[in-house]
Design an enzyme around this catalytic site. Sequence first.
Site: not given
Ligand code: NAP
Length: 478
Positions: A175, A249, A283, A380
């Site tokens: 996904k 992660e 990250c 972060e």
């Molecule tokens: P996120 O919500 O954690 O999204 C990561 C993945 O999880 C995406 O594929 C997302 O789908 C999916 N997802 C979202 N809600 C979910 C749920 N309830 N159950 C299962 N899967 C779910 O991250 P984001 O909203 O894109 O970013 C928010 C913050 O996360 C950023 O500002 C950053 O600080 C952090 N982040 C960290 C990393 C890392 O590598 N550690 C990477 C990205 C973001 P959708 O995107 O399609 O909603």
Amino acid sequence: MTIDFPNKHFLINGEWVCSDVELDLINPSTGDIIGQVSAAGNDHINDAVRVARDTLENTWNNITARERSSILTKLGRLIEENIDLLARLEATDVGKPLKQARADVKALARYMEFYAGAADKLHGDTIPYLQDYTVYTLREPHGVCAHIIPWNYPMQIIGRSVGAALATGNTCILKPAEEACLTALAFGALTREAGLPDGVLNIVTGSGDTGAHLSQHSGIDHISFTGSVSTGIKIQQSAAQNVVPVTLELGGKSPQIVFNDADLDAALPFLVNAGIQNAGQTCSASSRILVQRGNYAKVVSMMTAKYKMLLVGSAMDDLDIGPLISKKQHEIVSDYIRQGTDLELAAKGKFNADINNDGFYCLPHLFVDVPPDHSLAQNEIFGPVQIIIPFEDEDHAIEIANGTGFGLVASVWTQDGSRQMRMAQRLRSGQVFINNYGAGGGVELPFGGRGLSGHGREKGFEAMFGFTTLKTVAHYHG
Ligand code: NAP
Ligand code: MG
């Protein structure tokens, strides 16, 4: 050269399917809508899980490790052959400067090569036991693995998690993030060309709801998640409901620690690049620079000079920094920058002359003399923002470095061999680099966090253990 995957479709059982719910894809460099993607619903997730289970039991389980290795080898070659296309697709979808997108394609190909090589090297042990027994262990795939990945490094994260899961004989449901799914779909198309049997890799696009359905499904045997702490907590709760293992992660606040005896010329490119690479949306970004007093003024001045030269522009202009992924991410990062108004701002970068005002651009910001408990030193940010914190001695450096909830990556810059060893032992971190820093790199190097950075390890040969379960066979033969 082209990669064939139809618009608005996702991949289940080797077939491109769609739903009537569509989500817009946006080019972060221009703000333009560049297409749509179909959102997989509950029924699609049920189909994908059923297909992945059938394929596991009826096809993939009967294929030898050597055959899995040849498919992954072929896949790696196809990825390399399509480097220009994949890099342009990623640059358009995610806003990555082209050279960074090309580095991601190369990493994806290298992951396939690495896990192709590893596939037939994984084996169990024999264990001395009682008289008349032979005891041995078998490494078996978990079964059906879910991979929920973020938007910042789609190709690298597919490489490290799907690559290792396929090499160890699992079937997968991937996904990708709503904001970044095009290279995942292109990867799906290439797996078919490489001869991966239908149903071994299924890809479901959609929003967080699609991810939630997938992670809650009782037919999943293992979940690998990369993303935010808040979503990671939900995923771990879903995994707990079904009592399945999960790898999380979740990012970091990774420090580089510069001692008085450091080689500053060698350190400088790492100090800056590890913070601003991919516009800081990494990250393992190094967002905290800790500098011992004797070098403090010098490091501030060197980093300030470098920051003043950083140029921000579109992915296709291929400058130092591209746009952030989305308007939402731009708001999050801008809010953090506003929280720094009480701090000393040493330098900002510059926008390229013809920048498109509808893109999600953010100037890199370097703040200095930041108190270790400030929100910019603890959270972060996931944007091009770095902070510099002074320290007195080794104990003080450890106290600050280990003083956030995270623990993903750290680096130490010093010529003193004993100190290098002591610091490596004392840092609470999944990876420690001495006199270098590896943001995101290192296919061969096990990677993962402690504390809020998550748990479990991917990358390197270690992932081969993470994507398998151990069976002990005690054979009494008299
Ligand atoms: P996120 O919500 O954690 O999204 C990561 C993945 O999880 C995406 O594929 C997302 O789908 C999916 N997802 C979202 N809600 C979910 C749920 N309830 N159950 C299962 N899967 C779910 O991250 P984001 O909203 O894109 O970013 C928010 C913050 O996360 C950023 O500002 C950053 O600080 C952090 N982040 C960290 C990393 C890392 O590598 N550690 C990477 C990205 C973001 P959708 O995107 O399609 O909603
Ligand atoms: Mg996009």
